[in-house]
Structures are given as C-alpha cells and as structure tokens.
Scaffold this motif. Structure first.
Motif, short mmCIF file in Angstrom:
data_model
loop_
_atom_site.label_atom_id
_atom_site.label_comp_id
_atom_site.label_asym_id
_atom_site.label_seq_id
_atom_site.Cartn_x
_atom_site.Cartn_y
_atom_site.Cartn_z
N LEU A 131 0.81 -1.22 0.00
CA LEU A 131 0.00 0.00 0.00
C LEU A 131 0.85 1.27 0.00
CD1 LEU A 131 -2.75 -1.07 2.56
CD2 LEU A 131 -2.94 -0.97 0.06
N GLY A 132 2.14 1.14 0.25
CA GLY A 132 3.00 2.32 0.30
C GLY A 132 2.85 3.13 1.57
N ILE A 133 2.50 2.47 2.67
CA ILE A 133 2.35 3.14 3.96
C ILE A 133 3.67 3.06 4.70
CG2 ILE A 133 1.17 3.10 6.20
CD1 ILE A 133 -1.25 1.90 4.69
N TRP A 134 4.10 4.18 5.24
CA TRP A 134 5.37 4.21 5.97
C TRP A 134 5.20 4.93 7.30
CZ3 TRP A 134 7.92 9.04 6.45
CH2 TRP A 134 7.42 10.06 5.65
N PHE A 135 6.18 4.72 8.20
CA PHE A 135 6.11 5.24 9.56
C PHE A 135 7.38 6.04 9.85
CE2 PHE A 135 6.63 4.59 14.24
CZ PHE A 135 5.47 5.22 14.64
N ASP A 136 7.21 7.22 10.43
CA ASP A 136 8.36 8.09 10.70
C ASP A 136 8.76 8.13 12.17
OD1 ASP A 136 6.45 9.66 11.96
OD2 ASP A 136 6.60 11.33 10.55
N GLY A 137 8.24 7.20 12.96
CA GLY A 137 8.52 7.20 14.39
C GLY A 137 7.45 7.89 15.20
N ARG A 138 6.52 8.52 14.52
CA ARG A 138 5.46 9.26 15.19
C ARG A 138 4.11 9.12 14.49
NH1 ARG A 138 5.93 15.64 16.46
NH2 ARG A 138 3.75 16.10 16.36
N ALA A 139 4.11 9.06 13.17
CA ALA A 139 2.87 8.99 12.41
C ALA A 139 3.03 8.05 11.23
CB ALA A 139 2.46 10.38 11.91
N HIS A 156 2.12 7.31 7.27
CA HIS A 156 1.91 8.15 6.10
C HIS A 156 1.43 7.31 4.93
CE1 HIS A 156 4.10 11.64 7.79
NE2 HIS A 156 4.69 10.69 8.48
N TYR A 157 0.44 7.86 4.24
CA TYR A 157 -0.02 7.28 2.98
C TYR A 157 -0.23 8.46 2.03
CZ TYR A 157 -2.96 5.43 -0.68
OH TYR A 157 -3.45 5.11 -1.91
N GLN A 158 0.44 8.41 0.88
CA GLN A 158 0.41 9.51 -0.07
C GLN A 158 0.80 10.80 0.67
OE1 GLN A 158 -0.22 9.15 -3.48
NE2 GLN A 158 -0.30 6.97 -3.16
N GLN A 159 0.00 11.84 0.59
CA GLN A 159 0.33 13.10 1.27
C GLN A 159 -0.34 13.21 2.63
OE1 GLN A 159 -1.73 12.82 -1.35
NE2 GLN A 159 -3.21 14.48 -1.46
N TYR A 160 -0.96 12.13 3.11
CA TYR A 160 -1.72 12.16 4.35
C TYR A 160 -0.94 11.56 5.51
CZ TYR A 160 -5.26 12.91 0.82
OH TYR A 160 -5.95 13.39 -0.25
N ARG A 161 -1.27 12.01 6.71
CA ARG A 161 -0.62 11.53 7.93
C ARG A 161 -1.70 11.01 8.88
NH1 ARG A 161 2.27 16.04 11.12
NH2 ARG A 161 0.14 16.41 11.75
N TYR A 162 -1.42 9.89 9.54
CA TYR A 162 -2.39 9.25 10.43
C TYR A 162 -1.74 8.88 11.76
CZ TYR A 162 -4.81 8.63 6.00
OH TYR A 162 -5.41 8.86 4.79
N ASP A 163 -2.51 9.00 12.83
CA ASP A 163 -2.04 8.57 14.15
C ASP A 163 -2.11 7.05 14.29
OD1 ASP A 163 -1.63 11.19 14.98
OD2 ASP A 163 -3.62 11.36 15.87
N ARG A 164 -3.07 6.44 13.59
CA ARG A 164 -3.27 4.99 13.71
C ARG A 164 -3.05 4.31 12.36
NH1 ARG A 164 -8.51 6.36 16.88
NH2 ARG A 164 -9.21 6.57 14.74
N LEU A 165 -2.35 3.19 12.41
CA LEU A 165 -2.10 2.42 11.20
C LEU A 165 -3.41 1.98 10.55
CD1 LEU A 165 -0.27 0.94 9.20
CD2 LEU A 165 -0.12 -0.94 10.86
N SER A 166 -4.38 1.59 11.36
CA SER A 166 -5.66 1.12 10.81
C SER A 166 -6.34 2.19 9.95
CB SER A 166 -6.59 0.65 11.92
OG SER A 166 -6.87 1.71 12.82
N ASP A 167 -6.21 3.45 10.33
CA ASP A 167 -6.80 4.53 9.53
C ASP A 167 -6.08 4.67 8.19
OD1 ASP A 167 -8.56 5.06 11.59
OD2 ASP A 167 -7.44 6.78 12.35
N ALA A 168 -4.76 4.57 8.21
CA ALA A 168 -3.99 4.67 6.96
C ALA A 168 -4.34 3.51 6.02
CB ALA A 168 -2.50 4.68 7.26
N ALA A 176 -7.13 1.72 6.01
CA ALA A 176 -8.51 1.86 5.54
C ALA A 176 -8.60 2.86 4.39
CB ALA A 176 -9.41 2.29 6.70
N TYR A 177 -7.93 4.01 4.53
CA TYR A 177 -8.00 4.99 3.45
C TYR A 177 -7.26 4.49 2.21
CZ TYR A 177 -8.01 9.08 0.63
OH TYR A 177 -8.20 9.93 -0.43
N ALA A 178 -6.12 3.84 2.39
CA ALA A 178 -5.38 3.32 1.24
C ALA A 178 -6.22 2.30 0.48
CB ALA A 178 -4.07 2.69 1.71
N ALA A 179 -6.99 1.49 1.19
CA ALA A 179 -7.85 0.51 0.54
C ALA A 179 -8.94 1.20 -0.28
CB ALA A 179 -8.48 -0.42 1.57
#
Length: 123
Positions: free
Chosen positions: A17-25, A27-39, A41-44
């Motif tokens: 899905l191209g989701i990555w983590f910076d140690g705090r949030a 990221h998917y595309q240009q969006y930032r998420y506190d929870r992996l499940s949100d990232a 869900a939106y990527a899907a």
C-alpha cells in the motif's frame, strides 16, 4: 523528542500500500495518520478509485525518536508524559520536549493553571 533528517526510501510498514512510519505517524500519499488502521482503511478505499494517481514515496523525511533515559528523567521532574509521539503536560500536547519543559517550568513558577493559548489541547 529528537529528530533526524533522513534520505532514501522511508521505513515501509505496508509495502503493497506504500504506507510508511516516521517514528510518530503513519503516512499514505500526502496524508498523515495517528493509527495504522486509519492509513490502511484509506489506502484501501483510495486503491479502488479509477482516477487514483499514486504519488512516489518521499526521498527525504524527518524521523522522530522517542525520549531517551535522560529525557525521561527531565520529564519526570515536571510530570510530563509521552504518548503517541507527543509530549503531554496538563492536558496539552507538545511536539518537542523543550516546549513542554518551558511551559511546565513557567506554570510551576507562577502557579498558573493549565492554559496555554498557543498550544492545542489533547483530545
């Protein structure tokens, strides 16, 4: 919280899905998420769009590091917490430990109630 400026491919949590983590949030595309499940869900949802234009992964980013033992000792002196990549003092969240320490020292020196109009309250 310490940060490091990094280059190259960011640390992928979900390479499909191209989701990555910076140690705090997350990221998917240009969006930032506190929870992996949100990232995820939106990527899907985004992946099902016919008009989807995937963005390349960034070639540089800021990596956030959790407080070390010395930082935790300074935090304990004022009752500053650390949760989900944010320092917390009296219901307010801070990006950097020095910000939380400065407000905590000022609040304790003046006996001020927890009101910092320049900060956003925790939710």
């Amino acid at each position: 919280m310490r940060t490091t400026q990094c280059t190259g491919v960011p640390p992928l949590v979900d390479s499909a899905l191209g989701i990555w983590f910076d140690g705090r949030a997350y990221h998917y595309q240009q969006y930032r998420y506190d929870r992996l499940s949100d990232a995820v869900a939106y990527a899907a949802i985004d992946g099902r769009r016919a008009s989807r234009q995937p963005l390349p992964l960034p070639d540089s980013w800021t990596e956030w590091h959790a407080p070390d033992a010395a930082d935790r000792a300074r935090m304990a002196a004022y009752g500053i917490g650390y949760e989900q990549g944010m320092f917390q003092y009296r219901g307010y969240r801070y990006d950097y430990l020095d910000q939380a320490l400065a407000y905590a020292a000022q609040a304790e020196a003046t006996g001020a109630a927890a009101s910092a109009p320049h900060e956003r309250p925790s939710q």
